[in-house]
Design a protein around this motif. Structure first.
Motif, PDB file in Angstrom:
ATOM      1  N   LEU A   1      -8.004   0.717 -13.835  1.00 26.76           N
ATOM      2  CA  LEU A   1      -8.551   1.960 -14.378  1.00 26.76           C
ATOM      3  C   LEU A   1      -7.480   2.860 -14.970  1.00 26.76           C
ATOM      4  N   GLU A   2      -6.223   2.667 -14.588  1.00 27.41           N
ATOM      5  CA  GLU A   2      -5.140   3.492 -15.129  1.00 27.41           C
ATOM      6  C   GLU A   2      -4.852   3.151 -16.584  1.00 27.41           C
ATOM      7  N   ARG A   3      -5.341   2.010 -17.051  1.00 27.87           N
ATOM      8  CA  ARG A   3      -5.149   1.638 -18.456  1.00 27.87           C
ATOM      9  C   ARG A   3      -6.149   2.305 -19.379  1.00 27.87           C
ATOM     10  N   ARG A   4      -7.210   2.855 -18.812  1.00 28.53           N
ATOM     11  CA  ARG A   4      -8.221   3.509 -19.645  1.00 28.53           C
ATOM     12  C   ARG A   4      -7.626   4.733 -20.332  1.00 28.53           C
ATOM     13  N   LEU A   5      -8.110   4.996 -21.537  1.00 30.47           N
ATOM     14  CA  LEU A   5      -7.577   6.090 -22.334  1.00 30.47           C
ATOM     15  C   LEU A   5      -7.876   7.443 -21.691  1.00 30.47           C
ATOM     16  N   ASP A   6      -9.094   7.634 -21.179  1.00 26.42           N
ATOM     17  CA  ASP A   6      -9.410   8.932 -20.585  1.00 26.42           C
ATOM     18  C   ASP A   6      -8.593   9.199 -19.331  1.00 26.42           C
ATOM     19  N   THR A   7      -8.347   8.163 -18.514  1.00 24.60           N
ATOM     20  CA  THR A   7      -7.508   8.343 -17.328  1.00 24.60           C
ATOM     21  C   THR A   7      -6.070   8.651 -17.707  1.00 24.60           C
ATOM     22  N   ALA A   8      -5.546   7.982 -18.742  1.00 22.36           N
ATOM     23  CA  ALA A   8      -4.169   8.246 -19.171  1.00 22.36           C
ATOM     24  C   ALA A   8      -4.019   9.667 -19.703  1.00 22.36           C
ATOM     25  N   ILE A   9      -5.035  10.181 -20.392  1.00 23.37           N
ATOM     26  CA  ILE A   9      -4.972  11.566 -20.890  1.00 23.37           C
ATOM     27  C   ILE A   9      -4.925  12.544 -19.725  1.00 23.37           C
ATOM     28  N   PHE A  10      -5.704  12.274 -18.682  1.00 21.43           N
ATOM     29  CA  PHE A  10      -5.674  13.142 -17.504  1.00 21.43           C
ATOM     30  C   PHE A  10      -4.339  13.045 -16.789  1.00 21.43           C
ATOM     31  N   ARG A  11      -3.787  11.855 -16.650  1.00 25.03           N
ATOM     32  CA  ARG A  11      -2.496  11.681 -15.978  1.00 25.03           C
ATOM     33  C   ARG A  11      -1.361  12.341 -16.759  1.00 25.03           C
ATOM     34  N   ALA A  12      -1.480  12.436 -18.083  1.00 25.68           N
ATOM     35  CA  ALA A  12      -0.444  13.060 -18.899  1.00 25.68           C
ATOM     36  C   ALA A  12      -0.558  14.574 -18.942  1.00 25.68           C
ATOM     37  N   LEU A  13      -1.501  15.164 -18.186  1.00 31.16           N
ATOM     38  CA  LEU A  13      -1.697  16.621 -18.106  1.00 31.16           C
ATOM     39  C   LEU A  13      -2.192  17.202 -19.426  1.00 31.16           C
ATOM     40  N   PHE A  14      -2.946  16.423 -20.182  1.00 31.59           N
ATOM     41  CA  PHE A  14      -3.543  16.924 -21.416  1.00 31.59           C
ATOM     42  C   PHE A  14      -4.980  17.395 -21.211  1.00 31.59           C
TER      43      PHE A  14
END
Length: 450
Positions: free
Chosen positions: A128-141
């Motif tokens: 799930l960490e590869r998903r685009l929405d999860t990556a945007i959340f992890r990047a603090l965006f």
């Protein structure tokens, strides 16, 4: 969209990938599920429901089941000297022969522990960490995965320079994704009190706390017999949380008249050798200022404040372009009289009065220029959907961390997905608030064959 309290379920806590204050409260009281009176099947099901409520519940269960991988990525650092000395047989020495290994101890007698264990179970939801929405959340965006999902669907996200509208896009190592900066400022910035005001709720709370602290300090000083300066009677009524501590339109009119008088004095000063361009800028400034007086009655307080600050900034920009050597002797003497207690610098070249005044004027111009640069970078703009000047939203600091597999540039709101997350001794790169036992039960739930 359900209500926030219903999403986080305060009665039966549900953790979410969100910066909400309710989620922060649930994080403070999360515990491992009780297992005393439950079967193994019930333990696994309860752990699975807790884990899925946090790890992107917007993904359907069937979709996640197909994404699940029983191979958990991990790396182990290998010592080349140990590998050259041993072949692995020493790991089984003493087994079955009644020989127990004695723990190694240092010079102080403390037991030397071996390498830390690798938390494999924390990598259960690594796909799930590869998903685009999860990556945007992890990047603090974005402040939550749901907000990140909304940004993607509405076309505010680009992957490798192209617009991507699928939140489930699987990122590959080296992919760069970028979010529109205005969306990031809105997602991570403080909220306004009203649409026509630039202040935020946390700014009003900060002012209320300052007033309360001053009041308590005054009461303490009265208790010990200190002399407390009484406030004027017209300021005894404190504004409520909905009201702002803004000044009246008459005050703004006085400030604008003072700016007009100052600009006129600069133009009429015959001893100031201004260039033609500076004189033209001052005349234009004075003309715009005069035309503003006829519109003061029809403007609200927020517009009055913004107009006054804009005129002050414009006049300051004009003055910073005037060289410090062109200051008149009368203004130099006035500046020296305004700060008579300031000590002279130790530099012998600045002991001369004229040189010292020019030096102070140049320093003041540099400080003013730096302040103007900060004001341009973070201005007051009532048209923005977030509070201006921009400030981080409430409770952001508790969630402000970036995983190792992301390289983030906050200046341009872009990030690079460097590699897939892995587990290493003592560290798992998939952020999760749950205990290793809960993660192991959830992993065993998805291991079953259907």
């Amino acid at each position: 969209m359900p209500r926030t309290k219903k999403i986080h379920a305060l009665k039966r806590p549900k953790l979410r990938q969100s910066w909400s204050k309710f989620n922060l409260y649930n994080l403070s009281r999360v515990t491992a599920p009780p297992a005393a009176n439950k079967t193994f099947f019930q333990q696994k099901w309860l752990a699975k429901s807790m884990l899925r409520s946090y790890h992107n519940p917007d993904v359907r269960e069937g979709t996640w089941t197909r994404m699940f991988d029983r191979r958990l990525p991990a790396v182990v650092p290998m010592d080349h000297r140990y590998l050259a000395k041993y072949d692995g047989s020493e790991m089984a020495s003493g087994r079955g022969m009644g020989v127990d290994k004695k723990p190694q101890r240092d010079a102080r007698g403390n037991e030397i522990r071996g390498p830390e264990k690798t938390p494999y179970m924390h990598m259960t939801f690594h796909p799930l960490e590869r998903r685009l929405d999860t990556a945007i959340f992890r990047a603090l965006f974005a402040s939550s995965t749901r907000e990140a999902r909304q940004f993607v669907v509405h076309g505010w996200v680009k992957v490798n320079g192209r617009k991507m509208i699928y939140p489930g896009y699987q990122l590959n190592p080296g992919d760069m994704f970028q979010v529109d900066p205005e969306r990031v400022l809105y997602a991570t910035g403080a909220r306004k009190v009203k649409k026509d005001k630039a202040e935020s709720n946390q700014e009003l709370r900060r002012r209320a706390e300052e007033r309360t602290a001053k009041k308590e300090k005054a009461e303490e000083d009265r208790a010990v017999g200190a002399v407390v300066e009484e406030e004027p009677e017209n300021n005894t009524v404190e504004p409520t949380a909905e009201e702002d501590d803004t000044t009246t339109p008459q005050t703004y009119s006085t400030e604008l008249k003072a700016l007009l008088k100052r600009a006129t004095a600069i133009l009429d000063d015959s001893k100031r050798d201004l260039s033609g361009k500076r004189q033209q800028e001052l005349r234009t400034f004075r003309k715009d200022l005069k035309s503003t007086f006829s519109k003061l009655r029809g403007m609200d307080e927020s517009d009055l404040q913004e107009t006054t600050e804009s005129f002050e900034t414009a006049l300051a920009e004009i003055l910073t372009k005037v060289p410090a050597e062109d200051l008149s002797k009368q203004e130099q003497a006035a500046d020296a009289a305004a700060s008579p207690s300031e000590p002279l610098p130790s530099n012998p070249q600045l002991q001369n009065k004229t040189t010292l005044d020019a030096h102070r004027a140049r320093k003041d111009a540099e400080l003013l220029q730096a302040a103007l640069v900060r004001a341009r970078a973070n201005p007051i703009d009532t048209t923005k959907p977030y509070a201006t000047p921009w400030t981080p939203r409430d409770y952001m600091s508790a969630f402000a961390f970036i995983p190792r597999y992301l390289e983030v540039n906050q200046n341009i709101c872009s990030a690079v997905y460097l590699r897939h997350p892995v587990a290493r001794p003592g560290l798992a790169e998939v952020p999760t608030p749950f205990h290793a036992e809960t993660m192991a039960l959830g992993f065993n739930w998805y291991l079953r064959r259907r």
